[in-house]
Design a protein around this motif. Sequence first.
Motif, PDB file in Angstrom:
ATOM      1  N   TYR A   1       0.843  -1.206   0.000  1.00 16.55           N
ATOM      2  CA  TYR A   1       0.000   0.000   0.000  1.00 16.55           C
ATOM      3  C   TYR A   1       0.874   1.250   0.000  1.00 16.55           C
ATOM      4  CZ  TYR A   1       0.697   1.406   4.921  1.00 16.55           C
ATOM      5  OH  TYR A   1       1.225   1.861   6.099  1.00 16.55           O
TER       6      TYR A   1
ATOM      7  N   VAL B   1       0.599   5.365   0.959  1.00 19.01           N
ATOM      8  CA  VAL B   1      -0.153   6.513   1.450  1.00 19.01           C
ATOM      9  C   VAL B   1       0.820   7.648   1.702  1.00 19.01           C
ATOM     10  CG1 VAL B   1      -1.485   7.478   3.358  1.00 19.01           C
ATOM     11  CG2 VAL B   1      -2.034   5.211   2.529  1.00 19.01           C
ATOM     12  N   ASP B   2       0.631   8.764   1.014  1.00 21.24           N
ATOM     13  CA  ASP B   2       1.411   9.965   1.299  1.00 21.24           C
ATOM     14  C   ASP B   2       0.740  11.144   0.624  1.00 21.24           C
ATOM     15  OD1 ASP B   2       2.505  10.268  -1.448  1.00 21.24           O
ATOM     16  OD2 ASP B   2       3.445   8.354  -0.966  1.00 21.24           O
ATOM     17  N   THR B   3       1.274  12.320   0.884  1.00 24.97           N
ATOM     18  CA  THR B   3       0.647  13.534   0.367  1.00 24.97           C
ATOM     19  C   THR B   3       1.216  13.944  -0.990  1.00 24.97           C
ATOM     20  OG1 THR B   3       2.270  14.841   1.537  1.00 24.97           O
ATOM     21  CG2 THR B   3       0.229  14.419   2.704  1.00 24.97           C
TER      22      THR B   3
ATOM     23  N   HIS C   1       8.115   4.280  -2.082  1.00 29.64           N
ATOM     24  CA  HIS C   1       8.200   3.953  -0.656  1.00 29.64           C
ATOM     25  C   HIS C   1       9.358   4.656   0.036  1.00 29.64           C
ATOM     26  CE1 HIS C   1       4.817   1.308  -0.988  1.00 29.64           C
ATOM     27  NE2 HIS C   1       5.355   0.815  -2.086  1.00 29.64           N
TER      28      HIS C   1
ATOM     29  N   ARG D   1      14.061   6.028   4.247  1.00 32.91           N
ATOM     30  CA  ARG D   1      12.856   6.346   4.998  1.00 32.91           C
ATOM     31  C   ARG D   1      12.980   5.811   6.414  1.00 32.91           C
ATOM     32  NH1 ARG D   1       7.833   2.857   3.366  1.00 32.91           N
ATOM     33  NH2 ARG D   1       6.951   4.229   4.948  1.00 32.91           N
TER      34      ARG D   1
ATOM     35  N   CYS E   1       7.195   6.706  10.046  1.00 32.42           N
ATOM     36  CA  CYS E   1       7.640   6.052   8.805  1.00 32.42           C
ATOM     37  C   CYS E   1       7.952   7.041   7.687  1.00 32.42           C
ATOM     38  CB  CYS E   1       6.577   5.057   8.344  1.00 32.42           C
ATOM     39  SG  CYS E   1       6.404   3.665   9.471  1.00 32.42           S
TER      40      CYS E   1
ATOM     41  N   LYS F   1       8.951   8.982   4.676  1.00 33.04           N
ATOM     42  CA  LYS F   1       9.600   8.596   3.429  1.00 33.04           C
ATOM     43  C   LYS F   1      10.412   9.781   2.896  1.00 33.04           C
ATOM     44  CE  LYS F   1       5.536   7.166   1.599  1.00 33.04           C
ATOM     45  NZ  LYS F   1       4.636   6.400   0.668  1.00 33.04           N
TER      46      LYS F   1
END
Length: 506
Positions: free
Chosen positions: A222, A224-226, A348, A353, A365, A367
């Motif tokens: 998965y 998930v980040d901005t 990732h 990271r 976490c 990155k």
Amino acid sequence: MTDERPSLLRAGVIGLLSVGVGLAAGGVVAALGDPATSPVLAVGSEVIDRTPTPVKDWAIEHFGTHDKLILLSSVTVAVLIVAIASGLLARSRLLVGVAVQVLMLLVAGYAVLARPFAALSDLLPTVCAGVVSLAALVGLFRVTARPAGSAGASRRTFVAATGGTAALATLGVVGGRAITSSRSAIDVKLPAADAPAPALPAGLDRTVPGVTPLRTPNSSFYRVDTELSVPNLSASDWELTIDGDVENPYTISYSELLRRPLTERNITITCVSNPVGGKYAGGATWRGVLLKDLLAEARVKEPNRPDLQVLSTSFNGFTISTPLGAMTDDRGAMLAIGMNGAPLPRAHGFPARLITPGLYGMLGCTKWVTKLTVTTYADRKAYWTKRGWTTEGEIKPTARIDVPAALASVKPGRVLIGGTAWAQRRGVVAVQVSIDGGPWTAASLGPDVNVDYWRQWYYAWETNKPGQHSVRARVIYGDNMIQTAARAGVFPSGSSGIEERVFLVG
Ligand SMILES: Nc1nc2c(c(=O)[nH]1)N[C@H]1C(S)=C(S)[C@@H](COP(=O)(O)O)O[C@H]1N2
Ligand SMILES: [Mo]
């Protein structure tokens, strides 16, 4: 000249194509430099930054990892609608159409400059997009205008001019993509670990079809980040600075990092935005340098102060707060450079990271990390802290049901129910299932990798009762603690509650 007006349809097409070819040109220029400076991406990022947390959550929950695609598509569609409007307005007065496009460019320019660390030169893609789209707007109106007294520009002229523009726009989009992907290959070699992780045993996924694999492959992990475009950092330019309340602030390069003792751990990371039963968790073997060693070298001034955090900063200023203790205790928090035996994929966090066992991704976490600052929670607030999320985010233990799929139809006889469960830092000791509201019964467990890794489970249910059935699953963890049934949404500290799955026998 434009003494006769093109049809509404033609004017709309001209507006659309002029902006389309402009955006394509801007995209190519951005791809040659920093893709994130493309006007569409910049506007998208600004939208992300300004979206209230509940809306963002709703989007993540409903669109999953497609949230970015949906956001970008919405921004693009909105821009193209305004583009059509600019063509329609230009039909009556060219200047009004031009003004609408200039307004769009100003908005895009603002978004580009609002990005953290933006430089004036970041405006280049937007300026190119503007020049190309305005030239196309004016040019197409001229070329395809009806000469006075005639029945109108020939259909052929119109089709040729707009077709040519559309072809250019397509070429730009395809070319921009090709440039981006050719510039994103990773060319570093990951050194072997000095302290390798034990090899993962064979998982239940081999025998229970549909159960989450014990190791999540990098390609399906998965994300998930901005970030709207995957950051394209170079390992040779990358550095990590450790500063703040330390005696010995220092900076370390990628090649220096590779010469440090490399440790490997099997760790399951989880997103705070994971709803009950959700997919935002993944298990991988991470290789890197222990943060406790890196921080020991920096010598934290008052290591026992309870209010100390490590504020980690990503290459573009995004920040995450982690309690100092989580990085210096024995859990093995690391600055990771490898994932499942390969260098970190760009999505990732390449080149490096953070991975902090037991804390949600938004709390440990980071990155593309470039800085670790030892400071207090009072002094500095991280990105999600400013948006109301918790700073004490221990991952909530949960069991997840993978099979049978929701509302799946299964044959009577032996029904295999299975899934995975995690309780980082405490360890999964059992998983229990309850069928049709019946008593909680122990499921069979897959291999025990370590306390920070998820554990697969299955339960073989013998049934000859056709019809609708439901199963619930819960994890027993640590010192025989039972997963809470209390329902909580993801904001502000992660979801809780027991997953229930309905399926059909017959
Ligand atoms: N730079 C940066 N790091 C980040 C984030 C981010 O938005 N920016 N998101 C965090 C969140 S919320 C999670 S859950 C994890 C996800 O890591 P993954 O995408 O590798 O699964 O990254 C964390 N690190
Ligand atoms: Mo997350």
